[in-house]
Design an enzyme around this catalytic site. Structure first.
Site, PDB file in Angstrom:
ATOM      1  CB  SER A   1      69.883  76.510 -32.733  1.00 42.52           C
ATOM      2  OG  SER A   1      69.129  75.496 -33.355  1.00 42.52           O
TER       3      SER A   1
ATOM      4  CG  LEU B   1      66.117  72.806 -35.811  1.00 37.44           C
ATOM      5  CD1 LEU B   1      65.935  71.543 -36.640  1.00 37.44           C
ATOM      6  CD2 LEU B   1      64.866  73.052 -34.955  1.00 37.44           C
TER       7      LEU B   1
ATOM      8  CG  ASP C   1      72.546  72.049 -30.202  1.00 39.56           C
ATOM      9  OD1 ASP C   1      73.012  71.037 -29.637  1.00 39.56           O
ATOM     10  OD2 ASP C   1      71.481  72.059 -30.834  1.00 39.56           O
TER      11      ASP C   1
ATOM     12  CD  GLU D   1      71.240  66.327 -28.283  1.00 41.19           C
ATOM     13  OE1 GLU D   1      71.304  67.560 -28.452  1.00 41.19           O
ATOM     14  OE2 GLU D   1      70.446  65.594 -28.888  1.00 41.19           O
TER      15      GLU D   1
ATOM     16  CE  LYS E   1      70.414  66.010 -32.948  1.00 46.60           C
ATOM     17  NZ  LYS E   1      70.576  67.408 -32.502  1.00 46.60           N
TER      18      LYS E   1
ATOM     19  CG  ASN F   1      65.174  68.396 -33.458  1.00 48.85           C
ATOM     20  OD1 ASN F   1      64.085  68.362 -32.889  1.00 48.85           O
ATOM     21  ND2 ASN F   1      65.957  69.455 -33.446  1.00 48.85           N
TER      22      ASN F   1
ATOM     23  NE  ARG G   1      69.048  68.680 -25.874  1.00 43.48           N
ATOM     24  CZ  ARG G   1      68.790  69.223 -27.057  1.00 43.48           C
ATOM     25  NH1 ARG G   1      69.500  70.279 -27.469  1.00 43.48           N
ATOM     26  NH2 ARG G   1      67.860  68.728 -27.838  1.00 43.48           N
TER      27      ARG G   1
ATOM     28  CG  HIS H   1      65.004  69.365 -24.653  1.00 47.12           C
ATOM     29  ND1 HIS H   1      64.268  70.519 -24.677  1.00 47.12           N
ATOM     30  CD2 HIS H   1      65.249  69.070 -25.970  1.00 47.12           C
ATOM     31  CE1 HIS H   1      64.079  70.904 -25.929  1.00 47.12           C
ATOM     32  NE2 HIS H   1      64.664  70.035 -26.729  1.00 47.12           N
TER      33      HIS H   1
END
Ligand code: SPV
Ligand code: MG
Length: 534
Positions: A42, A44, A81, A110, A116, A118, A155, A186
């Site tokens: 991840s 994040l 990710d 994504e 980017k 979150n 994504r 998502h």
């Protein structure tokens, strides 16, 4: 099965599969041993663990490093990710090649703009990438992979950014056509409506992946029925770790004690297990040299050292402090550095003052009326196998011991050729050798011809420093010699020069290693002062 094949199989297993978040090697390992078939690396969680924000503040190579540790620690596939691909198509395709090299099975990118943000932070304001530009990025990534099973997951963030199903479907088709192996749909809604509506409209054209962080109360059967291929539990190891760390840290801080914490946290042993520490121990047994581990050291530390006056009134000279530690400890430290674990110390004067960790003590209680060989005789039962015998009042550089140990000869002694510069006092074990010391290299062995305090000075080639190494055969010769000399009426006066003379008379060879300084003995206060800086 390769990790890439494993991941592809997850996407196409025909049933709902699950992968779990990890953010470093340790959490990856825990995910694997729990039974998950794959890992979500991840963005994040990795950024949080690194102490930065989920805004590409960690560079892509820093993320790569983390993923490499995770891949090294596990055998199951990792889906990274990859945020927006860390730049344009060119950065994204290079990422794919690097991920393949580092053992990562798949990457998800994504359709947003670098850097980017979150998806759960101000989602509606988030700008989406141009659809065609993003499709080109996916195509470049698929073209760049070497392993045909490496997967690229596209994504879609249109729901997050406030767009509807039509925009999602338009983009989904473009990304699928560009070669995406799966689509991650998502949504930040509390209910699964959006992802279910998409799944229904999509009709199984390629595998779908969901991240039910916000719609967490949805039973997984709902995803099963909707034909979803993969569920990502996206950040729960990171969140669990935060809660646990906050609780433990607060308790320790408030209570200034570990008592309420100790049995609630993993044991240190558990850390070692997760790190596979056992494997290293086995490997060390297999690969590290066992040199000297079976060698024993006998240190003769019975004498008081009366020449040192007040300093040795209550403790023997072996316990005098040299640069902050007892001489004996320094000596033992040198043996231990050469992997000699088995150390025997012969005590005599003020024996209760003689202490050292993990050594075997032997006492010569008649130290006041006996000499060196009587002390050695007390340790006779230890004179077996490879043995180094050392005076207890000497210090020497480690290489001197190391060279003696490396010499296979049965009896080897260290002799200082620079005895004249040392101006030794008291009883000195002068030696005559088969040839004098020379700086010229020679392969010929130098052997002992005579030893004694009274050797004529023109016959002296050096001074024995009080260190002798014996092979198993050598220690047997020494042991027998001590037993033989023990029959003499004057045994209590005998010293090592008597022993060596006896050995020579028996025809035993004694090899000599010449040194030039790099050692000292502590016989008087001058020696003691000098020793402080040795
Ligand atoms: C992540 O885990 O970094 C994700 C999923 O991208 S989410 O945070 O839910 O957007
Ligand atoms: Mg992310």
């Amino acid at each position: 099965m390769t990790k890439t094949k494993q991941f592809k199989a997850l996407l196409h297993s025909g049933k709902l599969e699950f992968i779990m978040e990890a953010h470093h090697g340790l959490s990856a390992k825990i995910v694997e041993e729990t039974g998950f078939k794959g890992i979500w690396a991840s963005g994040l969680s990795i950024s949080a663990a690194l102490g930065v924000r989920d805004n590409n503040e960690a560079s892509w190579t820093q993320v790569l490093e983390v993923v490499e540790f995770m891949a090294d620690a596990t055998k199951i596939p990792i889906l990274l990710d990859g945020d927006t691909g860390f730049g344009n198509f060119n950065n994204a395709r290079r990422l794919v090649q690097k991920l393949e090299q580092r053992g990562c099975a798949a990457v998800c990118i994504e359709d947003k703009i670098f850097p980017k943000t979150n998806s759960f932070i101000g989602g509606e304001k988030q700008a989406l990438a141009d659809m065609e530009e993003f499709a080109g990025k996916i195509k470049s990534m698929k073209d760049a992979q070497n392993d045909p099973d490496f997967c690229v997951v596209a994504r879609l963030e249109a729901f997050i950014a406030g767009w509807g199903l039509d925009e999602m479907l338009r983009r989904a088709e473009a990304y699928r056509a560009a070669g995406a192996d799966a689509l991650l749909i998502h949504s930040k809604k509390k209910t699964p409506d959006q992802v279910l509506a998409f799944a229904k409209a999509w009709g199984g054209k390629c595998p779908l992946v969901v991240v039910p962080t916000m719609y967490y109360s949805t039973p997984v059967e709902v995803f099963e029925q909707a034909g979803i291929s993969l569920v990502i539990w996206a950040n729960h190891n990171c969140r669990a770790a935060i809660t646990a760390m906050q609780t433990v840290t607060r308790t320790i801080f408030n209570e200034r004690s570990l008592l309420n914490v100790e049995d609630k946290v993993a044991s240190v042993k558990e850390i070692f297990r997760l790190q596979n520490a056992d494997e290293l121990q086995e490997a060390e047994d297999r690969y590290l040299p066992k040199k000297n581990e079976s060698t024993r050291a006998i240190i003769l530390a019975a004498s008081q050292g009366s020449e040192l006056g007040e300093a040795t009134k209550a403790k023997p000279k072996a316990m005098l402090s040299i640069g902050g530690a007892p001489l004996l400890h320094k000596l033992i430290g040198t043996f231990r550095a050469e992997r000699i674990k088995d150390v025997v110390v012969v005590r005599g004067f003020a024996k209760n003052e003689v202490h050292a960790a993990d050594v075997h003590f032997v006492d010569n209680d008649s130290f006041a009326t006996t000499a060196e060989l009587a002390s050695l005789a007390k340790s006779a039962e230890w004179l077996e196998g490879d043995v180094v015998i050392s005076f207890g009042d000497i210090l020497f550089r480690r290489y001197i011991l190391s060279n003696l140990l490396a010499d296979p000869a049965d009896i080897v002694i260290a002799v200082d050729s620079g005895w004249q510069e040392r101006k030794p006092v008291g009883h000195v074990d002068f030696v005559t050798t088969s040839r004098a010391f020379t700086l010229k290299y020679s392969e010929d062995d130098v052997t002992l011809k005579a030893m004694g305090a009274d050797l004529p000075k023109d016959k002296v080639n050096g001074e024995w420093i009080g260190l002798v190494k014996c092979s198993a055969r050598g220690s047997k010769l020494v042991k027998d010699a001590v037993a033989e000399l023990g029959k003499r009426a004057d045994f209590n006066k005998l010293r090592f020069d008597d022993l060596f003379r006896h050995l020579l008379a028996q025809g035993a060879g004694v090899k000599v290693h010449f040194i030039t300084g790099h050692w000292l003995d502590v016989d008087n206060l001058d020696d003691l002062a000098q020793a402080q800086t040795f």
